[in-house]
Design a protein around this motif. Sequence first.
Motif, short mmCIF file in Angstrom:
data_model
loop_
_atom_site.label_atom_id
_atom_site.label_comp_id
_atom_site.label_asym_id
_atom_site.label_seq_id
_atom_site.Cartn_x
_atom_site.Cartn_y
_atom_site.Cartn_z
N ASN A 120 0.82 -1.19 0.00
CA ASN A 120 0.00 0.00 0.00
C ASN A 120 0.87 1.26 0.00
OD1 ASN A 120 -2.47 1.20 0.00
ND2 ASN A 120 -2.78 1.07 2.22
N ALA A 121 1.85 1.26 0.91
CA ALA A 121 2.73 2.42 0.98
C ALA A 121 3.53 2.55 -0.31
CB ALA A 121 3.67 2.27 2.17
N LEU A 122 3.95 1.41 -0.84
CA LEU A 122 4.72 1.44 -2.08
C LEU A 122 3.88 2.05 -3.21
CD1 LEU A 122 7.30 0.58 -3.58
CD2 LEU A 122 6.10 -1.54 -4.18
N TRP A 125 3.96 5.70 -2.84
CA TRP A 125 5.24 6.40 -3.07
C TRP A 125 5.70 6.36 -4.52
CZ3 TRP A 125 6.95 10.22 -0.39
CH2 TRP A 125 6.57 10.32 0.95
N ILE A 126 5.01 5.58 -5.35
CA ILE A 126 5.32 5.64 -6.78
C ILE A 126 4.80 6.96 -7.37
CG2 ILE A 126 4.78 4.60 -9.02
CD1 ILE A 126 4.71 1.91 -7.71
N ILE A 127 3.76 7.49 -6.74
CA ILE A 127 3.08 8.62 -7.38
C ILE A 127 3.88 9.92 -7.40
CG2 ILE A 127 1.05 10.12 -7.14
CD1 ILE A 127 -0.57 7.66 -6.66
N SER A 168 5.97 8.05 -17.05
CA SER A 168 5.18 8.55 -15.94
C SER A 168 3.84 7.82 -15.87
CB SER A 168 5.01 10.05 -16.14
OG SER A 168 4.04 10.56 -15.32
N VAL A 169 3.16 7.67 -17.02
CA VAL A 169 1.87 6.98 -16.99
C VAL A 169 2.04 5.50 -16.66
CG1 VAL A 169 -0.16 6.39 -18.36
CG2 VAL A 169 0.81 8.67 -18.53
N SER A 176 -1.62 1.98 -9.63
CA SER A 176 -3.05 1.70 -9.61
C SER A 176 -3.32 0.19 -9.55
CB SER A 176 -3.65 2.36 -10.85
OG SER A 176 -4.94 1.97 -11.08
N ILE A 177 -2.50 -0.59 -10.24
CA ILE A 177 -2.68 -2.05 -10.20
C ILE A 177 -2.39 -2.58 -8.79
CG2 ILE A 177 -1.73 -4.24 -11.03
CD1 ILE A 177 -1.19 -2.85 -13.72
#
Lengths: 588, 373
Positions: A120-122, A125-127, A168-169, A176-177
């Motif tokens: 969840n945290a990961l 933090w990708i965003i 980026s996308v 999101s996955i």
Amino acid sequence: MTQAQLQETANIAAHGPDVGGGDWRKYFSFSTDHKVIGIQYLVTTFIFYLIGGVLATAVRTELATPEVDFVSRELYNSLFTVHATVMIFLWIVPAGTGGFGNYLVPLLIGARDMAFPKLNALAFWIIPPAGIMLMLSFFVGAPGSGWTSYPPLSLVNGKAGEAIWILSVLLLGTSSILAAVNFLVTIWKMRVPGMGWNQMPLFVWAMLATSALALIATPVLAGALILLSFDLIIGTSFFNPTGGGDPIVYQHLFWFYSHPAVYIMILPVFGMISEILPVHARKPIFGYKAIAYSSLAISFLGLIVWAHHMFTSGTPPWLRMFFMITTMVIAVPTGIKVFSWLATIWGGKLRLNSAMLFAMGFISMFVIGGISGVMVAAVPFDIHVHDTYFVVAHLHYVLFGGSVFGLYAGFYQWIPKMTGRMLNEPLGKIHFVMTLIGFNMAFLPMHKLGLEGMNRRIAEYDPKFATLNLVCSIGAYILAISTFPFIINVCWSLFRGPKAGNNPWGGLTLEWMTSSPPPVENFEADPVLATGPYDYGMGDRSTQVDVPFSEPSDPDLSAGPSSSLRAKADPAVAAHPDDREGESANRE
Amino acid sequence: MNIPSSIVTMLAGILLTLVSIWVGQNHGLLPAEASKEAPLIDGLFNTMMTISTGLFLLVVGVLIYSAFKFRQRPGDEADGPPVHGNIPLEILWTGIPAIIVLGLSIYSFEVYNAIGGLDPMGHSPIAHSKAAHQMAKMPGAAIAATLDTPPDSITEGQTRNQDIQDQAVQDPATASVRKDLPQKKDAPTLGTTSPRIGPTPENQGMPPEFVVNATGLQYAWIFTYPDTGIVSGELHLPVGREVLLNISANDVLHAFWVPEYRLKQDAVPGRQTELRFTPSLVGEYPVICAELCGPYHGAMKTKVIAQTEADFNAWVAEQKVASAEGLGAAIATNPSDRSTDEFLAPYTHEMGIHADLLKQLHPSSEGSHSSAS
Ligand code: HEM
Ligand SMILES: [Cu+2]
Ligand SMILES: [Cu+2]
């Protein structure tokens, strides 16, 4: 005792200690608490919303006059491309699913956290790096092929910007996955004993449908983007017609994700509206099961309509008809929701506070977008308006009038839970009125512009469209200003807002059964569903009501508590003896 | 329910219906109808406007009425009535929208058919002139032909894009503006993958009265009239004659759109798409590129000039004389339009593109900039 008091009394044991906000530094750390992550998502995405808004304002400034006079044509294309990418991938999707989903789902199902806290945290933090990378692309020539990034244009338009856009996308899609997997497992496995499928709050149903959709559709986008990056960087020709590639295949892959994406953006908001309306109408949600299952129907149908974005490009005649019909059919489950919401409001005791106003504003604006959606599904008409301002109007009525209004309703509803402090009502109402006026000024005239011949994605236009465009631009400025009352309100509330208490709205769902803000791990003991999640007004069960076709004795015809559409209480602990029919299937 | 309130409900219903019907007819949102297809599409839109207005007023009416009527009174902290739902009502508002969208689908289908969207396998007549393909492409026999013809003749049908391109570039003028890109094959079982609006039902099986090749390139449309040598930046059409526009693109996606005709079709490199329609009103209307094609997308505009038969013939004659003097001169002699290069010059100058690069852009030369990869 009211129903809320019954539920609260039954949950005294579950009530977590009042710990206050705690250390602010945790919001900058790799925290695994779903509430911290939810707030991280909400704040980060709201910042991106402001950035996307600045870009939109720049777009509208350019369009205030017919000539190209504010930015260059190249920059204009980058502005609307990045605007749309930010709004979709960095605001609506992560705010609805990551933000509200993370904050609310575990609380609503009585869990202590998500199933996979580190994942969840990961996912969160990708965003930030993906978003920052996209912003930095302005220094090397930002992507300018639209958020759809259709080849061959995206292959010839400036490689650096395009490569950054793809990366980026891709990252945002990965995030999101990961989030979707987490939600599915959490909802499947971690509901509090006693909460069967048909007792889950509607937001949880919506998140279930959304996550399934995200999990099925997002990998297809990833595939398309990876192939596109090969075309772009190493010169393959999957999509490049010069080498025999097919640009239409990209469109299919892209829309196979991006149509479902609009449901990924709207379903969580549908879910929040279904939570907010009953609380403030003081009435049960009308047709619980109909709303829950229509989310699933939308989720399924959403997967088989993608080519309605391609009616004028590469869709053979008979396929155009197939996709027209499937698209129109989506109006049916959507209609079920809208009418059920209206019936929820009807005859209630409405508290017209900011959350409720935004929720009702959501219904009225979303309906316009839904109607114009059915219109553009009609192939002969879409052939006229495709890629025009009519479509820009349609998509903003759905995404802004729909998703953004709904997200604001969610903020007004749950910020008291998140911070423990109330928001200011007058400021909230000013925010609502300005948003409603600005929004309609900015986007209603676009319908006419499109019908009359203004195509989209242009920096310059025929002077005969000047007046309406000016109106749109003024509306956009009002919209931009309307954000300030909200921001001021939140800042004021953080420090000065009156204490909210556990259950400021008298809600029945489990997030209100612990302190505000909830402690780490949410509950002291497992909470219980002494009453159903929407059992408002059930204190006096003999109340019968004047509903057409109703017949109290038959569950299929009854409108009252015995209705087969109702979400029931947990049979093991139900407050009312009538609901204690045997033991809970889920409680061992 | 007492009687006065049901009368009020009925009156509200009648008023709502009347308003919706009026709006459907008088919205004034659409431009002139300049093709034979346009009134059909507008009829569909008007119907949808009527239904939409009714639905919108219903929903917003309920919301506003509720906001006043059902507002919480000061001091009343009690809950509202415990209404949990009602299956007959749910069926009602599932059924009615289902019937509405079904009706709209059928109506749209009819309109789509009437403007020529469904001429199932009808092939472009310019491809017909190839004797070898005549049989498989005979309109009328076409459906049967694709369903049970042996595989090799289906393979033949797959090369439709190539056939049309080959045919188009037999015209020297078209050949000079069209880039020779690899053409997509059609799917073997599902028919054409290049979408089109074909002939209206009464014209099915007949060749169009005349053909124009439209080529989109960054940032202009070039219209060539086969067998006349005419190359034009503007589209001249005679009113009342059915025309087949054979559309393709040289570099990126473009889309041909004339709002007054209500018709739009993407121009896709590697594919031949078609619009077959009949202009019905003399006048000049904008031709707009509706698919993002680069920074100058907004400037990619020209006109369609719908003329009387006599005026059109005069224009053709004038152009033929000019084209006898050479292709380049032909464009230059027409005062109202400019050649691609001239058209692009002011923009390309700003873009820092040099004249020789423009030459390269000229499709007859290999390696235009779209082959960047
Ligand atoms: C703050 C108010 C907003 C304004 C004034 C605004 C304005 C605009 C304008 C003028 C365009 C058309 C650009 C063009 O076609 O040339 C556009 C495109 C778009 N906007 Fe917004 N917008 C706003 C908010 C949003 C929001 C909240 C979303 C939510 C997801 C959104 C999503 C999009 C999308 C998807 C496009 C299509 C971009 C494209 O054509 O590639 N916008 N916006
Ligand atoms: Cu879609
Ligand atoms: Cu264009």
